[in-house]
Design an enzyme around this catalytic site. Structure first.
Site, PDB file in Angstrom:
ATOM      1  N   ASN A 269       0.829  -1.205   0.000  1.00 24.02           N
ATOM      2  CA  ASN A 269       0.000   0.000   0.000  1.00 24.02           C
ATOM      3  C   ASN A 269       0.867   1.261   0.000  1.00 24.02           C
ATOM      4  OD1 ASN A 269      -2.205  -1.863   0.807  1.00 24.02           O
ATOM      5  ND2 ASN A 269      -1.059  -1.851   2.724  1.00 24.02           N
ATOM      6  N   GLU A 302       8.411  -5.060  -0.991  1.00 27.59           N
ATOM      7  CA  GLU A 302       7.290  -4.113  -0.859  1.00 27.59           C
ATOM      8  C   GLU A 302       7.749  -2.691  -1.150  1.00 27.59           C
ATOM      9  OE1 GLU A 302       4.686  -5.721  -0.884  1.00 27.59           O
ATOM     10  OE2 GLU A 302       5.458  -7.609  -0.080  1.00 27.59           O
ATOM     11  N   HIS A 305       8.053  -2.103  -4.848  1.00 31.16           N
ATOM     12  CA  HIS A 305       6.761  -1.941  -5.508  1.00 31.16           C
ATOM     13  C   HIS A 305       6.382  -0.467  -5.662  1.00 31.16           C
ATOM     14  CE1 HIS A 305       4.893  -5.702  -6.490  1.00 31.16           C
ATOM     15  NE2 HIS A 305       4.860  -6.192  -5.271  1.00 31.16           N
TER      16      HIS A 305
HETATM   17  N1  B3K Z   1       0.906  -7.571  -3.720  1.00 29.33           N
HETATM   18  C1  B3K Z   1       0.747  -8.345  -2.518  1.00 29.33           C
HETATM   19  C2  B3K Z   1      -0.007  -9.607  -2.705  1.00 29.33           C
HETATM   20  C3  B3K Z   1      -1.482  -9.454  -2.626  1.00 29.33           C
HETATM   21  C4  B3K Z   1      -2.156 -10.799  -2.605  1.00 29.33           C
HETATM   22  C5  B3K Z   1      -3.636 -10.691  -2.722  1.00 29.33           C
HETATM   23  N2  B3K Z   1      -4.296 -11.972  -2.575  1.00 29.33           N
HETATM   24  C6  B3K Z   1       2.058  -8.667  -1.908  1.00 29.33           C
HETATM   25  C7  B3K Z   1       3.230  -8.610  -2.804  1.00 29.33           C
HETATM   26  O1  B3K Z   1       3.372  -9.347  -3.745  1.00 29.33           O
HETATM   27  O2  B3K Z   1       4.053  -7.769  -2.579  1.00 29.33           O
HETATM   28 ZN    ZN Z   2       4.718  -8.181  -4.794  1.00 27.97          ZN
END
Ligand code: B3K
Ligand code: ZN
Length: 889
Positions: A269, A302, A305
């Site tokens: 997030n 994370e 991302h």
């Molecule tokens: N993007 C999230 C994963 C979400 C899973 C939803 N069922 C974590 C990651 O890959 O960083």
């Molecule tokens: Zn991821």
């Protein structure tokens, strides 16, 4: 929980959103039993869409009011069908005001807004935001969010959301508020809030451009002694992204929050990463080396991302690997760069190859096989897979192998230049790579569209007269569900040739001289189904080292002799292929022995392990010029699941017994050397999770495990002594696991002492359950008994996984009991979990994926269990999709 027929969604049906959202203002009145969500958004018609209706999604929420440009809409003004709310005849531009109610405390799915240990957390990816409010909940709708949180100040002193804190203060009745604003537009799946009783470790950190950012790691009180490593990893991640990719943190504040109830590892997030405690909390007392490494990787993942996922996001969920494959690749490179040494990098690479073989190759060969960019799904949550993540990362890595590091970097720069703040596709990424390098990557697209693991068969011929060495590569790919025929892939095949003295030979391939700068690896591009490469000036019969650094996610077949493999195992300058040679030597023995055990009716009788193999292992074990971390990897046998993957008919017990025999025989025949390494690789003094110490502990603890595979008094005493004297969790669990697996009389007492000492540490209690669940002595009856333990609950994903999933997916002997009791247990738990948490249930359901590969008796039991689950009237889409694909022909 649905009872209607699940719908399949197809990538080809993608259409642009009918309306775009510019701004969203959310107001939360947080109450566990009744949270009121007020949502005011400004929307406008999307010129790129022919559709004229506003389309919003909502799930498990109560709609209180819906206003459009100030007018309350009545029944006839909108239509709700399932999760879709449509407003026909909408104006070009509108302000929508929507009030809904949800019940966080009874949300056991952990998707949307839920409570954990009495506090509020959210998880919105992929489609959790619709469980909070009505919204065009799809990643290609990006909006600017402002969030007002109101809650009881005493119970929830900390109120967090994405972006910057604008204002906070007190309200009446002991409540308080906080107003957050995210300066970047984002898709709804990146929304997050936390309202909790937490404390934080914080620090101001200087960014490359001189700005400072406030970094915070939020945890429950009592865990502040476990946040250092996560904070350190975050700082390393920020630095690394600046230095390697010139990507900066774009916020003034970056927060990590740890929560005990969480479906996966963590969530990216915007500015407010929410993490499973497992990937935040660590100190030497409670966390192992592997835990520390996991934290560094996931914190990095994370954080990375923020650019690959958040600033540039996915157009639709079929493009998931656009952000996940790329971000896994980035976190892999980060972990490798953090170690820095060549062997260190190679060891991380070996780990990645093991993961692929352990989990991705089986997925690609089973009923859930899907391309890196799937063509359809029933439940998107089922597609957060090793294929999308790990194979996706391999696909990204292949660009780098084909284009070189600099070429890849140019492609990345162009990707961001073109697509910042956009929602794009895997094709956009591929085109940026192609355009930045003036390359045609059309054929490379097949890595995204075709499922299945390609097989590359290599044949070689040395012509002494002509001094040529001919390499013929033939590629094929087995059929997968919905894809009978495959076209040739564009495969980078890195290769070197070893001379008799073990050194790399200079390379000239098809007239091109490689290795001018001392490099003796050539990257061949295999694009045809059948292709031949000719090396010239080859003055002696070489040993080929093919697919160096595992340059492509394929199965390489080549008729290596034992002598050639021993030569590679002793000399290959590429550590990954050096390791690979050992794996091939081991695998051929394991397969032969498993066959013998099965033929003898699963009795281990008159088995024999040849000296060639044992001597090769001995040589590596005692070679002090090699890093301990590499030696540990080289001595690790292929897992039971990797062995099973090589067989048409799987007899799990035979595989287990054969592998145990090899472990015990190595343990007995290398006893002296193992003991010497055990002593030589001690890490006295203060614990440190640096790569060198981790490598030493790994080799030492592998030695302990081998010694206890055929335990005598002395080995058991060694394990007991290590358990009693351990000053860190790595050594403690290694010793405890040695005792448990050796069926030591003292194991029960050690387990009890371990529990007594760590019962206050949830993550350690998970280890305690998992260790018992994985022990071959544990049968269904024992698991059921453990489920009655006061510390067990199905409601907490980590705990449910530690016992139930570890048993079903990590204890082949217990799970595949000949009477089918393991499968009956599986069915029961899948059904029970599905009523609480479909995502966790569905993961567990996948333990039966490859049921058609087992012996006929086991197959029959497995089919019955699958049918039992499939026959449930009430089942989530998640589990329904997995079991019906497993049963489909
Ligand atoms: N993007 C999230 C994963 C979400 C899973 C939803 N069922 C974590 C990651 O890959 O960083
Ligand atoms: Zn991821």
């Amino acid at each position: 929980m649905r009872t209607d027929t699940p719908q399949t969604i197809y990538r080809k049906d993608y259409t642009a959103p009918s309306y775009l959202v510019d701004t969203v203002e959310l107001g939360f009145d947080l109450d566990p039993a009744r949270t009121v969500v007020a949502n005011r958004m400004t929307v406008r018609r999307n010129p790129a869409s022919a559709q004229r209706e506003i389309e919003l999604y909502g799930e498990d929420i109560e709609l209180v009011t819906l206003r459009l440009n100030g007018r309350t809409l009545g029944e006839g003004d909108y239509v709700i069908e399932g999760t879709l709310l449509r407003i026909p005849n909408a104006p070009e531009e509108a302000t929508l005001e929507i009030e809904t109610i949800c019940v966080p405390e009874s949300n056991t799915t952990l998707s949307g807004l839920y409570t954990s240990n009495g506090s509020f957390y959210t998880q919105c990816e992929a489609e959790g935001f619709r469980r909070i409010t009505y919204f065009p909940d799809r990643p290609d709708v990006m909006a600017r969010f402002t969030v007002m949180l109101r809650a009881d100040k005493d119970k929830y002193p900390v109120l967090l959301s994405n972006g910057n804190l604008i204002e906070e203060g007190d309200l009446d009745n002991g409540r308080h508020y906080a107003l957050w604003e995210d300066p970047f537009k984002k898709p709804s799946y990146l929304f997050a809030l936390v309202a909790a009783r937490l404390v934080c470790q914080e620090e101001n950190f200087e960014l490359a451009d001189g700005r400072t950012a406030l970094l915070q790691v939020w945890v429950e009180e009592g865990n502040l002694d476990k946040t250092d490593y996560a904070m350190q990893s975050l700082k390393h991640s920020i630095r690394w992204d600046e230095e390697r990719w010139n990507l900066e943190l774009d916020l003034d504040r970056f927060m990590i929050v740890a929560v005990g109830d969480f479906n996966m590892g963590a969530m990216e997030n915007k500015g407010l990463n929410i993490f499973n405690t497992k990937f935040v909390l660590a100190n030497p007392r409670v966390a192992t080396d592997v835990d520390f490494q996991g934290i560094e990787a996931v914190v990095g993942h994370e954080y990375f991302h923020n650019w690959t996922g958040n600033r540039v996001t996915c157009r639709d969920w079929f493009q998931l690997s656009l952000k996940e494959g790329l971000t896994v690749f980035r976190d892999q490179e980060f972990s490798a760069d953090m170690i820095g040494t060549n062997t260190g990098r190679a060891v991380t690479r070996i780990d990645q190859v093991r993961t692929l073989r352990q989990a991705q190759f089986p997925e690609d060969a089973g009923p859930m096989a899907h391309p890196v960019r799937p063509d359809s799904f029933v439940e998107i949550n089922n597609f957060y897979t090793v294929t999308v993540y790990e194979k996706g990362a391999e696909v990204v890595r292949m660009y780098q192998t084909l284009l070189g590091r600099d070429g890849f970097r140019k492609g990345m720069d162009l990707y961001f230049q073109r697509h910042d703040e956009q929602a794009v596709t895997c094709d956009d990424f591929r085109l940026a790579m192609a355009d930045a390098n003036g390359r045609d990557l059309t054929q490379f697209e097949r890595w995204y569209s075709q499922a299945g693991t390609p097989v590359v068969q290599a044949e070689t011929r040395w012509d002494e007269q002509a001094q040529t060495y001919t390499l013929r590569l033939v590629q094929s790919c087995p059929p997968t569900p919905g894809q009978a025929e495959k076209l040739p892939f564009h495969i980078p095949v890195a290769i070197g040739l070893l001379g008799r003295d073990g050194r790399d030979l200079p390379l000239t391939v098809d007239g091109k001289v490689h290795g001018k700068d001392g490099a003796t690896t050539a990257v061949l591009e295999l694009t045809e189904a059948d292709q031949t490469f000719v090396f010239t000036g080859v003055t002696e019969q070489p040993t080929p080292s093919i697919l160096r650094d595992f340059s492509a996610p394929v199965i390489l077949k080549h008729g290596y002799s034992d002598a050639e493999l021993v030569h590679l195992f002793s000399h290959d300058s590429d550590p990954v292929n050096r390791w690979e040679a050992g794996q091939r030597l081991a695998m051929s023995r394991l397969l032969k022995l498993a066959g013998q055990v099965a033929a003898a009716g699963n009795v281990v009788d008159r088995l024999d392990l040849d000296d060639t193999f044992v001597d090769a292992m001995r040589k590596i074990l005692v070679d002090d010029t090699l890093d301990p971390s590499f030696r540990e990897q080289a001595l690790l046998l292929p897992t039971e699941s990797m062995i099973a993957d090589q067989l048409d008919v799987v007899d799990p017990l035979a595989i287990h017994l054969a592998r145990q025999f090899v472990r015990a025989d190595i343990g007995a025949r290398l006893r002296t050397e193992l003991l010497a390494q055990y002593d030589a690789n001690q890490t006295p003094g203060e614990y440190s999770p640096d790569a060198e110490s981790i490598g030493k502990r790994a080799l030492k603890n592998l030695a302990l495990a081998y010694l206890n595979a055929a335990p005598d008094e002395a080995s058991l005493a060694l394990a007991q002594k290590q358990f009693d004297g351990a000053t860190n969790m790595t050594d403690r669990v290694a010793a405890l696991s040695a005792l448990v697996h050796a069926r030591a009389p003292a194991a029960a007492d050690a387990l009890q002492r371990f529990y007594d000492e760590f019962q206050g540490e949830a993550l350690v209690v998970d280890k305690w359950f998992a260790m018992q669940a994985a022990a071959p002595t544990t049968d269904v009856a024992r698991v059921r008994e453990l489920m009655t333990h006061k510390a067990f609950t199905l409601r907490n994903p980590n705990r449910a996984r530690s016992l139930v999933s570890t048993f079903c997916a990590g204890n082949a002997v217990g799970f595949h009991a000949p009477d089918g009791s393991g499968y009956g247990f599986w069915a029961e738990q899948v059904i029970a979990l599905d009523a609480l948490n479909p995502q966790v249930a569905s993961r567990l359901a996948r333990a039966m994926d490859r049921w058609r590969r087992y012996t006929p008796d086991l197959q029959a039991h497995m089919k019955r269990a699958l049918q039992q689950v499939a026959g449930q009237a009430k089942l989530s889409n998640d589990v329904r999709e997995v079991v019906s694909k497993a049963l489909a022909n």
